[in-house]
Design an enzyme around this catalytic site. Sequence first.
Site, PDB file in Angstrom:
ATOM      1  N   PHE A   1      63.193 -29.227 -43.960  1.00  0.00           N
ATOM      2  CA  PHE A   1      63.157 -30.440 -43.183  1.00  0.00           C
ATOM      3  C   PHE A   1      63.941 -31.633 -44.080  1.00  0.00           C
ATOM      4  O   PHE A   1      63.790 -31.702 -45.341  1.00  0.00           O
ATOM      5  CB  PHE A   1      61.835 -30.988 -42.909  1.00  0.00           C
ATOM      6  CG  PHE A   1      61.634 -32.147 -42.346  1.00  0.00           C
ATOM      7  CD1 PHE A   1      62.013 -32.469 -40.854  1.00  0.00           C
ATOM      8  CD2 PHE A   1      61.095 -33.151 -42.978  1.00  0.00           C
ATOM      9  CE1 PHE A   1      61.895 -33.689 -40.304  1.00  0.00           C
ATOM     10  CE2 PHE A   1      61.127 -34.546 -42.335  1.00  0.00           C
ATOM     11  CZ  PHE A   1      61.329 -34.708 -41.091  1.00  0.00           C
TER      12      PHE A   1
ATOM     13  N   TYR B   1      65.321 -35.325 -44.509  1.00  0.00           N
ATOM     14  CA  TYR B   1      65.001 -36.618 -43.935  1.00  0.00           C
ATOM     15  C   TYR B   1      65.620 -37.889 -44.748  1.00  0.00           C
ATOM     16  O   TYR B   1      65.627 -38.925 -44.670  1.00  0.00           O
ATOM     17  CB  TYR B   1      63.488 -37.023 -44.206  1.00  0.00           C
ATOM     18  CG  TYR B   1      62.937 -36.795 -45.458  1.00  0.00           C
ATOM     19  CD1 TYR B   1      62.912 -37.706 -46.655  1.00  0.00           C
ATOM     20  CD2 TYR B   1      62.300 -35.533 -45.970  1.00  0.00           C
ATOM     21  CE1 TYR B   1      62.487 -37.518 -47.829  1.00  0.00           C
ATOM     22  CE2 TYR B   1      61.931 -35.237 -47.065  1.00  0.00           C
ATOM     23  CZ  TYR B   1      61.857 -36.094 -48.108  1.00  0.00           C
ATOM     24  OH  TYR B   1      61.133 -35.940 -49.338  1.00  0.00           O
ATOM     25  N   GLY B   2      66.387 -37.232 -46.138  1.00  0.00           N
ATOM     26  CA  GLY B   2      67.327 -38.125 -46.926  1.00  0.00           C
ATOM     27  C   GLY B   2      68.443 -37.519 -47.148  1.00  0.00           C
ATOM     28  O   GLY B   2      69.344 -37.308 -46.281  1.00  0.00           O
ATOM     29  N   SER B   3      68.515 -37.210 -48.428  1.00  0.00           N
ATOM     30  CA  SER B   3      69.840 -36.866 -49.038  1.00  0.00           C
ATOM     31  C   SER B   3      70.246 -35.572 -48.424  1.00  0.00           C
ATOM     32  O   SER B   3      71.589 -35.125 -48.403  1.00  0.00           O
ATOM     33  CB  SER B   3      70.029 -37.123 -50.520  1.00  0.00           C
ATOM     34  OG  SER B   3      69.258 -36.195 -51.203  1.00  0.00           O
TER      35      SER B   3
ATOM     36  N   GLU C   1      66.048 -31.063 -56.500  1.00  0.00           N
ATOM     37  CA  GLU C   1      65.001 -31.968 -56.140  1.00  0.00           C
ATOM     38  C   GLU C   1      63.800 -31.940 -57.239  1.00  0.00           C
ATOM     39  O   GLU C   1      63.173 -33.296 -57.095  1.00  0.00           O
ATOM     40  CB  GLU C   1      64.335 -31.441 -54.960  1.00  0.00           C
ATOM     41  CG  GLU C   1      65.363 -31.536 -53.778  1.00  0.00           C
ATOM     42  CD  GLU C   1      65.633 -33.013 -53.025  1.00  0.00           C
ATOM     43  OE1 GLU C   1      65.143 -33.855 -53.240  1.00  0.00           O
ATOM     44  OE2 GLU C   1      66.889 -32.929 -52.809  1.00  0.00           O
TER      45      GLU C   1
END
Length: 244
Positions: A54, A56-58, A131
């Site tokens: 999933f 949602y950002g970078s 991450e």
Amino acid sequence: MNIALTEDLLARTERKIEDAGPAPGLRSLEDRDYLEIRRQLLAGRSRDGGVWVFAYGSLLWNPCFEFVEETPATVHGWHRRFSLWLTRWRGTRERPGLMLALDRGGSCRGAIYRIPDRDVDAAIDRLLRREMSANPPTNIPRWVSVRSAGRNLRAIAFVVDRTGPAYAAALPEQITVEILSLAAGHIGSCADYLRRTVVQLEARNIRDATLWRLQGKVAAYLASLQSSTPLPPPALEIDHACEG
């Protein structure tokens, strides 16, 4: 799509910053840690639906792995928020930045990527190393339930550990605006991170009301700065170790 946070305004945040490396005393994840995290994570994979991630950002604009399918998706029980402190990458120890993570409550629209079966181990390893760096980490991978194209699927997402050392509790919005406007590190600024995320969400017909408001306020703040004026002091100081 009239984004107020323009490239010209971002140019006001550009400055050369050397990578100071991890903060003193900060422990880093090692190869064996990444291996164990990957093993535990993939032990929970579905045997019939492939491995989805999933975004949602970078990950929307720099996924760092190959994928064979992308589709819109919504996760419930989590929302996108600037909830991770950064003292490296897009921040420094003197002027920490903020990064998006999923925090408890609400919902979040984004996209899911399906990783090819032949590349799962290598792709997840690259993802974890990008991450996560600090040990213990605050940005944690876990399986979440997503709704996509009328289907219920499970996907890997990074969520924030509220007990982690880099957790950023909710801040007054003006403080968040100042941090996003001024913080930068050796790979770029928080303002650039915000703009890239908003651009990618808009390209997928996703309007995140909070991020849209933030980009407008960051644009106004940057527009108010004179190029010859020294940067204001940090909006606040933090007294704990941060990611990176």
